[in-house]
Design an enzyme around this catalytic site. Structure first.
Site, PDB file in Angstrom:
ATOM      1  N   ARG A 222       0.869  -1.176   0.000  1.00 15.46           N
ATOM      2  CA  ARG A 222       0.000   0.000   0.000  1.00 15.46           C
ATOM      3  C   ARG A 222       0.906   1.226   0.000  1.00 15.46           C
ATOM      4  O   ARG A 222       1.990   1.210   0.586  1.00 15.46           O
ATOM      5  CB  ARG A 222      -0.909   0.006   1.223  1.00 15.46           C
ATOM      6  CG  ARG A 222      -1.876  -1.178   1.278  1.00 15.46           C
ATOM      7  CD  ARG A 222      -2.736  -1.135   2.534  1.00 15.46           C
ATOM      8  NE  ARG A 222      -3.706  -2.228   2.557  1.00 15.46           N
ATOM      9  CZ  ARG A 222      -3.503  -3.417   3.089  1.00 15.46           C
ATOM     10  NH1 ARG A 222      -2.326  -3.674   3.672  1.00 15.46           N
ATOM     11  NH2 ARG A 222      -4.426  -4.355   3.058  1.00 15.46           N
ATOM     12  N   LYS A 260      -3.406  -1.555   8.163  1.00 15.40           N
ATOM     13  CA  LYS A 260      -4.860  -1.491   7.996  1.00 15.40           C
ATOM     14  C   LYS A 260      -5.598  -2.491   8.868  1.00 15.40           C
ATOM     15  O   LYS A 260      -6.704  -2.228   9.340  1.00 15.40           O
ATOM     16  CB  LYS A 260      -5.201  -1.715   6.521  1.00 15.40           C
ATOM     17  CG  LYS A 260      -6.634  -1.386   6.161  1.00 15.40           C
ATOM     18  CD  LYS A 260      -6.837  -1.457   4.663  1.00 15.40           C
ATOM     19  CE  LYS A 260      -8.265  -1.073   4.301  1.00 15.40           C
ATOM     20  NZ  LYS A 260      -8.477  -1.129   2.824  1.00 15.40           N
ATOM     21  N   ARG A 342      -0.454  -1.634  -7.110  1.00 12.09           N
ATOM     22  CA  ARG A 342      -0.661  -2.728  -6.142  1.00 12.09           C
ATOM     23  C   ARG A 342      -1.579  -3.787  -6.757  1.00 12.09           C
ATOM     24  O   ARG A 342      -1.335  -4.990  -6.643  1.00 12.09           O
ATOM     25  CB  ARG A 342      -1.271  -2.147  -4.855  1.00 12.09           C
ATOM     26  CG  ARG A 342      -1.742  -3.186  -3.828  1.00 12.09           C
ATOM     27  CD  ARG A 342      -2.197  -2.459  -2.547  1.00 12.09           C
ATOM     28  NE  ARG A 342      -3.043  -3.288  -1.712  1.00 12.09           N
ATOM     29  CZ  ARG A 342      -2.599  -4.167  -0.813  1.00 12.09           C
ATOM     30  NH1 ARG A 342      -1.300  -4.350  -0.665  1.00 12.09           N
ATOM     31  NH2 ARG A 342      -3.450  -4.860  -0.067  1.00 12.09           N
ATOM     32  N   TYR A 375      -7.825 -13.850  -8.787  1.00  9.13           N
ATOM     33  CA  TYR A 375      -7.638 -15.012  -9.634  1.00  9.13           C
ATOM     34  C   TYR A 375      -8.672 -15.058 -10.761  1.00  9.13           C
ATOM     35  O   TYR A 375      -8.628 -15.900 -11.622  1.00  9.13           O
ATOM     36  CB  TYR A 375      -7.716 -16.301  -8.804  1.00  9.13           C
ATOM     37  CG  TYR A 375      -6.489 -16.494  -7.960  1.00  9.13           C
ATOM     38  CD1 TYR A 375      -5.455 -17.322  -8.366  1.00  9.13           C
ATOM     39  CD2 TYR A 375      -6.339 -15.817  -6.750  1.00  9.13           C
ATOM     40  CE1 TYR A 375      -4.310 -17.483  -7.604  1.00  9.13           C
ATOM     41  CE2 TYR A 375      -5.198 -15.965  -5.970  1.00  9.13           C
ATOM     42  CZ  TYR A 375      -4.194 -16.795  -6.404  1.00  9.13           C
ATOM     43  OH  TYR A 375      -3.057 -16.940  -5.651  1.00  9.13           O
TER      44      TYR A 375
END
Length: 392
Positions: A222, A260, A342, A375
Site C-alpha cells: 500500500r 490497515k 498494487r 484469480y
C-alpha cells in the site's frame, strides 16, 4: 363508577378522554412520568372535523404504544433526531483511526445539510431513507454513499439494540435505489507496464520516481506502507521488508498509523529488482531533514525538500506522468494510481500461480475472499500458459 363516554355516546377506556375542542386524549405512564397523545379520531373509521388534517386514530396509537411498552421499547428515545442518534453512535465507538474520524465528520456534515438529519428516528420510513440515498448521488460517488449508508445502518442497529426502535430503515440494498457506476480497476497489462517503465526510466522529470514504481509493481505494498518505510524496516542481508506501520498526512501534518488490519503486519520478500530499487532510493537521497513522526525517523522516500513523501504526492505525480506520456508518445496509457500498481502486482502473482494463502499474506489482505478475487482476472494468454504448464 359511571363510565365516561364521548360526544357520540361511545364508552371511553381507562386513560381516554375527549377535550372541549373535540380532540381525543390518552394518558399513560412511562418510566414513572405521565405522557399524553392526541387525535381527532377515536377509531380509524371516524372522520376528522372539517378543516383538520387526517391523522392516526387514538386507539391505533394506543395499541402501538402498548406494544412498544410490552417489548421494552423506549418511546422517548424516538424523539431523537437522526443527527443526535449518529452522535450517540460516534460516542459509543470513539477509539477509531483519524481517517475514520474524518469520514464521520463528513457524514455528520452531510446529515446536517440535508432534511434527513432533523427527522425524528421513530418517524423515519424506509422510503425516506431510500430517498436520501437518491439525493446523495447528486453530490457523492456510489462508493462514498455506500460507506455512508453502511454507517447509518450500523447507527440504527444500535438504536434497535438500545430498544429505541423496532425496525432499521437503512436495511436495504443500495443498488435498488441507485446504479453502481464505479469503474472497475483494471490491472496494467505486461505491454502497458513495459511502456510505463521504459518511458519513466529516461524521462528527465519522472525518472526520479522509477525506483518507487518498480517497488510498488513488485511488492504490492500500500502506498502509505511504502511511504512509512524507514531504514530499520529494511533487512538487506535477508532480503526482507518489515511492514509494521503506515505514514499518512492531513491538514495537521504527518502521523503514523498501524497497518490497515492485523493481517497488515507482515514481512515482504525483496526480489532482486526491489533490492536494487531500494538501494537506489537510499543512494539518491539529498537534503534529508531530521524529521521524527510519532517516534519514527530515517524515512526512505523523500521529496525534493527532504521531507517524507505521502499518498497525495504520488497520486498527483502519476496523474501528470500519464498526461505527459500521452502527449509525447501519442499513445494511450490508462490512468495510474498507487493502488493500480498494487492491483497489478496482485493480479500478476495470481496469474503466475502464486498460491492464494501466500498471496494473501504478501498483500496483507484480511480476508482470503479479497485475494481470490484477483484469480478471476486471468485472460486467454494466462489460461493458455497455465494449461500448458499443467499438462506438460
Amino acid at each position: 363508577m359511571e363510565k365516561r363516554t364521548d360526544r357520540k355516546g361511545r364508552l371511553l377506556h381507562n386513560g381516554e378522554s375527549q377535550r372541549k375542542d373535540g380532540r381525543y386524549a390518552y394518558k399513560y405512564i412511562e418510566n414513572g412520568k405521565p405522557k399524553f397523545i392526541y387525535s381527532w379520531k377515536l377509531v380509524s373509521t371516524d372522520r376528522v372535523p372539517k378543516g383538520k388534517r387526517d391523522c392516526v386514530a387514538l386507539r391505533d396509537m394506543i395499541r402501538a404504544i402498548q406494544k412498544d411498552l410490552d417489548d421494552g421499547i423506549d418511546t422517548t428515545g424516538g424523539k431523537m433526531t437522526v443527527c443526535q442518534l449518529y452522535q450517540r453512535y460516534i460516542n459509543s465507538r470513539a477509539n477509531v483511526r483519524k481517517a475514520t474520524v474524518q469520514g464521520r465528520n463528513n457524514l455528520m456534515e452531510a446529515l446536517k445539510n440535508d432534511s434527513l438529519g432533523n427527522v425524528n428516528i421513530d418517524k423515519l420510513k424506509l422510503s425516506e431513507a431510500k430517498a436520501w440515498a437518491y439525493r446523495m448521488k447528486e453530490k457523492y460517488s456510489f462508493s462514498t454513499i455506500k460507506n455512508m449508508k453502511r454507517s447509518l445502518n450500523a447507527t440504527f442497529y444500535l438504536a434497535i439494540q438500545d430498544d429505541l426502535l423496532r425496525k432499521n430503515p437503512f436495511d436495504f440494498a443500495l443498488t435498488d435505489v441507485i446504479e453502481n457506476d464505479t469503474k472497475t480497476k483494471e490491472a496494467l497489462t505486461e505491454e502497458q507496464t513495459k511502456a510505463l517503465l521504459d518511458f519513466v526510466k529516461i524521462d528527465c522529470t519522472y525518472k526520479a520516481y522509477y525506483p518507487a514504481i518498480v517497488i510498488l509493481l513488485n511488492t504490492g505494498l500500500r502506498i502509505s506502507e511504502m511511504c512509512g518505510l524507514t531504514l530499520s524496516d529494511l533487512d538487506f542481508d535477508n532480503r526482507m521488508i518489515d511492514i509494521n506501520h503506515q505514514l499518512k498526512k492531513d491538514k495537521d501534518g504527518y502521523y503514523i498509523e498501524p497497518p490497515k488490519s492485523d493481517s497488515g503486519y507482515r514481512k515482504v520478500p525483496m526480489t532482486d529488482l526491489v533490492y536494487e530499487a531500494l538501494q537506489e532510493v537510499i543512494r539518491s537521497q539529498n537534503n534529508a531533514q531530521p524529521i521524527v513522526v510519532d517516534g519514527y525517523s530515517t524515512f526512505i522516500f523523500l521529496n525534493k525538500q527532504g521531507y517524507p513523501m505521502y499518498n497525495a504526492c504520488y497520486t498527483t505525480t502519476f496523474r501528470n506522468l500519464v498526461k505527459k506520456y500521452r502527449k509525447i508518445t501519442q499513445k494511450e496509457l490508462p490512468n495510474i494510481t498507487p493502488h493500480i500498481l498494487r492491483h497489478t502486482f496482485c493480479t500478476n502473482m495470481a496469474n503466475r500461480g502464486m498460491t492464494p494463502t501466500n498471496l494473501q499474506y504478501v498483500m496483507g489482505h484480511k480476508n482470503i475472499t479479497m485475494t481470490l478475487g484477483y484469480y478471476a482476472h486471468g485472460g486467454y494468454q494466462s489460461a493458455q500458459a497455465e494449461m500448458q504448464r499443467l499438462t506438460a
